[in-house]
Scaffold this active site. Structure first.
Site, short mmCIF file in Angstrom:
data_model
loop_
_atom_site.label_atom_id
_atom_site.label_comp_id
_atom_site.label_asym_id
_atom_site.label_seq_id
_atom_site.Cartn_x
_atom_site.Cartn_y
_atom_site.Cartn_z
N GLY A 123 5.46 -6.94 -1.21
CA GLY A 123 6.55 -6.59 -2.12
C GLY A 123 7.52 -7.76 -2.25
O GLY A 123 7.36 -8.80 -1.62
N GLN A 124 8.53 -7.58 -3.07
CA GLN A 124 9.49 -8.68 -3.31
C GLN A 124 10.18 -9.09 -2.01
O GLN A 124 10.18 -10.26 -1.63
CB GLN A 124 10.57 -8.24 -4.31
CG GLN A 124 10.04 -7.81 -5.65
CD GLN A 124 11.18 -7.63 -6.64
OE1 GLN A 124 11.58 -8.55 -7.31
NE2 GLN A 124 11.71 -6.41 -6.74
N LEU B 26 1.69 4.46 3.35
CA LEU B 26 2.84 5.22 3.86
C LEU B 26 2.87 6.67 3.37
O LEU B 26 3.69 7.45 3.83
CB LEU B 26 4.15 4.52 3.46
CG LEU B 26 4.44 3.17 4.11
CD1 LEU B 26 5.90 2.79 3.91
CD2 LEU B 26 4.12 3.16 5.59
N TYR C 23 8.37 3.30 -2.59
CA TYR C 23 7.98 3.66 -3.96
C TYR C 23 9.16 3.26 -4.82
O TYR C 23 10.21 3.91 -4.78
CB TYR C 23 7.72 5.17 -4.03
CG TYR C 23 7.16 5.65 -5.33
CD1 TYR C 23 5.85 6.12 -5.40
CD2 TYR C 23 7.92 5.64 -6.50
CE1 TYR C 23 5.32 6.57 -6.61
CE2 TYR C 23 7.39 6.08 -7.69
CZ TYR C 23 6.09 6.54 -7.75
OH TYR C 23 5.56 6.99 -8.94
N TYR D 146 14.12 8.92 -7.60
CA TYR D 146 14.01 7.77 -6.69
C TYR D 146 15.19 7.76 -5.70
O TYR D 146 15.01 7.66 -4.49
CB TYR D 146 13.98 6.48 -7.52
CG TYR D 146 14.17 5.21 -6.72
CD1 TYR D 146 13.17 4.71 -5.91
CD2 TYR D 146 15.38 4.49 -6.81
CE1 TYR D 146 13.35 3.52 -5.17
CE2 TYR D 146 15.56 3.31 -6.10
CZ TYR D 146 14.55 2.83 -5.28
OH TYR D 146 14.74 1.67 -4.57
N1 NAP Z 1 13.62 -3.40 -6.44
C1 NAP Z 1 14.91 -3.08 -6.48
O1 NAP Z 1 15.59 -3.29 -7.48
C2 NAP Z 1 15.57 -2.47 -5.28
C3 NAP Z 1 16.93 -2.14 -5.37
C4 NAP Z 1 17.55 -1.57 -4.26
C5 NAP Z 1 16.84 -1.34 -3.10
N2 NAP Z 1 15.52 -1.65 -3.05
C6 NAP Z 1 14.79 -1.33 -1.83
O2 NAP Z 1 14.36 -2.53 -1.22
C7 NAP Z 1 13.11 -2.31 -0.55
C8 NAP Z 1 12.10 -3.33 -1.00
O3 NAP Z 1 11.99 -3.24 -2.41
P1 NAP Z 1 11.18 -4.33 -3.27
O4 NAP Z 1 11.96 -4.60 -4.49
O5 NAP Z 1 10.75 -5.45 -2.41
O6 NAP Z 1 9.95 -3.43 -3.69
P2 NAP Z 1 8.55 -3.82 -4.31
O7 NAP Z 1 8.52 -5.25 -4.73
O8 NAP Z 1 8.23 -2.76 -5.29
O9 NAP Z 1 7.60 -3.69 -3.05
C9 NAP Z 1 7.38 -2.47 -2.46
C10 NAP Z 1 6.13 -2.57 -1.64
O10 NAP Z 1 5.86 -1.28 -1.13
C11 NAP Z 1 4.46 -1.07 -1.21
N3 NAP Z 1 4.11 0.33 -1.29
C12 NAP Z 1 4.33 1.22 -2.29
N4 NAP Z 1 3.77 2.40 -1.99
C13 NAP Z 1 3.20 2.26 -0.77
C14 NAP Z 1 2.44 3.11 0.06
N5 NAP Z 1 2.14 4.37 -0.29
N6 NAP Z 1 2.00 2.62 1.23
C15 NAP Z 1 2.26 1.35 1.61
N7 NAP Z 1 2.94 0.49 0.86
C16 NAP Z 1 3.41 0.94 -0.33
C17 NAP Z 1 4.04 -1.77 -2.48
O11 NAP Z 1 2.67 -2.03 -2.40
P3 NAP Z 1 1.81 -2.33 -3.71
O12 NAP Z 1 2.13 -3.76 -4.02
O13 NAP Z 1 0.43 -2.09 -3.27
O14 NAP Z 1 2.29 -1.38 -4.76
C18 NAP Z 1 4.90 -3.01 -2.44
O15 NAP Z 1 4.27 -4.08 -1.79
C19 NAP Z 1 12.73 -0.86 -0.84
O16 NAP Z 1 13.15 -0.05 0.20
C20 NAP Z 1 13.54 -0.52 -2.08
O17 NAP Z 1 13.80 0.86 -2.19
C21 NAP Z 1 14.87 -2.23 -4.10
#
Ligand code: NAP
Length: 319
Positions: free
Chosen positions: A12-13, A38, A62, A126
């Site tokens: 993920g990011q 997960l 998610y 979400y």
């Molecule tokens: N993105 C935002 O704007 C944002 C804002 C506030 C907080 N956050 C929080 O920051 C954290 C990281 O977010 P991010 O932006 O890095 O998210 P991201 O780029 O969407 O990455 C999330 C990762 O979780 C994995 N994932 C999804 N479903 C899964 C499952 N069932 N089992 C195992 N892995 C799974 C995804 O795998 P796949 O690549 O296989 O899908 C992906 O690698 C999260 O807790 C998010 O809620 C994000």
């Protein structure tokens, strides 16, 4: 002895950035969805029992905010329930849990930045599932750090920065929402801040890697605030002005020139999407600074860094 760190969501990011920083702190076992799903509680328990980490960093979630509206069961399993399972397993083996949450647990009605004592009131699926995950961790009593971040982007993955750059190669006019306020935060900065905090804790403790008094919830977002509209304007301007040959930028634009000439502000009502978003979800990061001495740069500086160097996180640990 260096701790064993289990990192979920390694592609993920934030996860991918953590994978660059965390090896300085310990022996990292990074897992993706194929190796640890997960949505399957048994897999979580088995992985933690086998790996026996001292620290679990859960960067998986998610994160498809609109899709979650119609896929609530899966969002709840991954965001709402999996963190609780991790927390219970971590507690059994004396590990600490680092977890990420979101500004979207707030309803966006507050006119000043939210702090950690403000009441959550998520307005989309979400946000509700992410808040459920936080609560499950707190209920477990495991030593934990929950970092709430916001509007995350990176030079890889799926995010607003890359979407705008792509659109800017296809459209002369971009119409972007100007009545939602937040703080765009670069995944590198979140990963670097997390790593600095963990490094400090590891240095100061032998057995329990998270000091009990530090256990809790912290806001961790870029300083400052802006709107999606202003953020899009800044992206287009910086991309247009960059003289650097950046591989990520060439990939984002597929090597095509930017043709966007105007960014036009529109209202949320004009841009319909399935999930409601908070109107203002700026987070106050004071508690993070007071507790750990860590502060993230303002959103504009973070964005600028992306256009200056390929490896944006390289110097962040030393900042
Ligand atoms: N993105 C935002 O704007 C944002 C804002 C506030 C907080 N956050 C929080 O920051 C954290 C990281 O977010 P991010 O932006 O890095 O998210 P991201 O780029 O969407 O990455 C999330 C990762 O979780 C994995 N994932 C999804 N479903 C899964 C499952 N069932 N089992 C195992 N892995 C799974 C995804 O795998 P796949 O690549 O296989 O899908 C992906 O690698 C999260 O807790 C998010 O809620 C994000």
């Amino acid at each position: 002895m260096k701790p064993v760190i289990l990192l979920t969501g390694k592609n993920g990011q934030i996860g991918a950035e953590l994978l660059r920083f965390l090896p300085q702190m310990g022996e990292v076992v990074g897992l993706d969805r194929a190796h640890l799903d997960l949505s399957k509680p048994d897999e979580i328990s088995r992985a933690i029992r086998e790996i026996r980490p001292q620290i679990i960093v859960n960067a998986a979630a998610y994160t498809a905010v609109d899709q979650a509206e119609t896929d609530g069961m899966m969002a709840q399993a991954v965001n709402g329930e999996a963190p609780g399972v991790m927390a219970e397993e971590a507690k059994k083996i004396g590990a600490a849990l680092v977890h990420y949450s979101t500004d979207y647990i707030f309803d966006g009605s507050k006119k000043t930045p939210y702090d950690e004592s403000d009441a959550a009131n998520p307005i989309n699926v979400y946000g509700k599932t992410k808040f459920a995950g936080e609560q499950a961790i707190r209920r477990s009593g495991v030593p934990h750090l929950i970092f709430r971040t916001a509007w995350v982007y990176a030079t890889r993955g799926r995010n607003f920065l890359l979407t705008i750059l792509h659109l800017a190669t296809e459209r002369e006019e971009l119409r972007i929402v100007s009545d939602q306020v937040g703080a765009p935060t670069c995944a590198s900065d979140v990963a670097a801040a997390t790593s600095r905090i963990l490094a400090g804790i590891c240095e100061n403790s032998n057995a329990a890697f998270v000091l009990p008094e530090a256990s809790g919830t912290y806001h961790m977002s870029a300083a400052g605030q802006t709107t999606w509209y202003e953020f899009a304007q800044a992206i287009v301007e910086k991309a247009g002005a960059t003289s650097h040959d950046l591989v990520w930028l060439a990939a984002a634009t597929r090597g095509r020139p930017l043709i966007a000439r105007r960014v036009i502000p529109i209202s949320t009502a004009e841009f319909r999407c399935p999930a409601q978003r908070p109107a203002s979800s700026v987070l106050s990061n004071s508690r993070l600074f007071q507790t750990f001495g860590v502060a993230l740069a303002d959103w504009n500086t973070q964005l600028q860094r992306c256009f200056v160097s390929e490896s944006i996180g390289a110097n962040l640990l030393a900042d």
